[in-house]
Design an enzyme around this catalytic site. Structure first.
Site, PDB file in Angstrom:
ATOM      1  CB  VAL A   8      -0.974   0.133   1.152  1.00  0.00           C
ATOM      2  CG1 VAL A   8      -2.096  -0.961   1.112  1.00  0.00           C
ATOM      3  CG2 VAL A   8      -0.183  -0.087   2.541  1.00  0.00           C
ATOM      4  CE1 TYR A   9       3.301   1.416   4.316  1.00  0.00           C
ATOM      5  CE2 TYR A   9       5.677   0.803   3.965  1.00  0.00           C
ATOM      6  CZ  TYR A   9       4.858   0.898   4.877  1.00  0.00           C
ATOM      7  OH  TYR A   9       4.839   0.453   6.144  1.00  0.00           O
TER       8      TYR A   9
END
Length: 324
Positions: A52-53
């Site tokens: 998700v970064y």
């Protein structure tokens, strides 16, 4: 840089890890490359990212650097899954289908054939734990993953997961842990010790507050001034935090070092900690964290910091569950 075993496993990691949460957002590919080279040149091995970064951009950047700049075998590659939310039946969470799809997508973005440390990013109350654990075991037996960990689990959640695995084991847990956030010591730290799970503290510098940069306000180039991370930093801008920051600054002055080094050395050498994971906007910021490798806090200073940050002595905020 000194290396330590990760929990009760044969995997060894540098006692400081490099976090990449800002890669692809506040940190571009060129600056990410500078950070990675500086980290590896200093003897660092553990590099931590997540699907998700930067909506996957962090993994893509790291993958390109492993292909062109730093040999894959020089790092312990860690990533996470289960926090992503998207449309479709396998859009996120800790179900078997979502996790295994996320693993394949992480491998593709990173350009590798296996992950050294694959971590469940958060507890998913909507999925039976047995299903989540079966996906983790499959990931290991398939050869796509070498070691398993979790992140942002409470103590009881960690213990339940550790007891539920049948063909492998958990070796790590990530949690927020610093002089400003010691809630993990109540249950998570003892649970990790009992089950042979190593601690990987995130936000070991109190989301940047322990560096002292916010003592006189909010610098324009800081995360605290960022639209993306302003709220993230504000959680630790409290009266209690200010007292702890002043104690850290006093200790740093007496030792002839930086508040950053004092705060990082404190958490790095707490019982059960394998490696705090530090993030930085650029290589110059990262250099401050790498310099802490030379510092060991004297017992009297460690004791004073323990006292001033004692979480039972009138903390002015309650812990919250977060996925970073």
């Amino acid at each position: 840089m000194e290396c330590r075993p990760l929990g009760a496993s044969g995997l060894k990691v540098s006692r400081t890890g490099l976090g990449t949460m800002s890669w692809g957002t506040d940190t571009d590919a060129e600056e990410a490359a500078n950070q990675l080279v500086a980290f590896v040149d200093a003897g660092g091995t553990l590099v931590d990212t997540a699907d998700v970064y930067g909506d996957g951009e962090s993994e893509r950047i790291l993958g390109s650097l492993l292909a062109d700049l730093v040999p894959r075998e020089d790092i312990v590659l860690a990533t996470k899954a289960a926090a992503r939310r998207a449309d479709g039946p396998f859009g996120g969470g800790a179900s078997r289908g979502s996790l295994l799809l996320a693993l394949d997508e992480s491998l593709r973005r990173l350009g590798v054939d296996h992950i050294d440390l694959w971590q469940v990013h958060a507890w998913d109350p909507g999925v039976p734990l047995d299903e989540t654990l079966s996906a983790l075991e499959h990931a290991v037996t398939s050869g796509k993953v070498r070691y398993l960990g979790v992140s942002n689990y409470a103590g009881w959640q960690l213990a339940t997961a550790a007891c539920g695995l049948r063909t492998t084991r958990l070796v790590s847990t990530q949690t927020e842990y610093s002089l400003l956030e010691r809630g993990a010591e109540a249950e998570l730290v003892p649970a990790a010790a009992h089950h042979g799970v190593g601690l990987l503290p995130w936000a070991p510098l109190g989301r940047g507050v322990l560096t002292g940069k916010y003592r006189g306000g909010t610098p324009a180039d800081s995360r605290g001034a960022s639209v993306t991370y302003g709220g993230y930093v504000d959680r630790h801008r409290t009266e209690r935090a200010a007292r702890i920051v002043e104690a850290v600054a006093t200790a740093a002055e007496g030792l002839g070092t930086s508040p950053l080094a004092v705060a990082l050395a404190w958490v790095r050498d707490r019982p059960g900690v394998a490696a705090p994971v530090v993030g930085a906007r650029d290589a110059a910021q990262l250099a401050g964290s790498l310099a802490a490798e030379e510092l060991t806090l004297p017992d009297e200073i460690r004791g004073a910091l323990d006292d001033v940050s004692d979480p039972t002595a009138g903390a002015d905020h309650a812990p919250t569950e977060e996925t970073r």
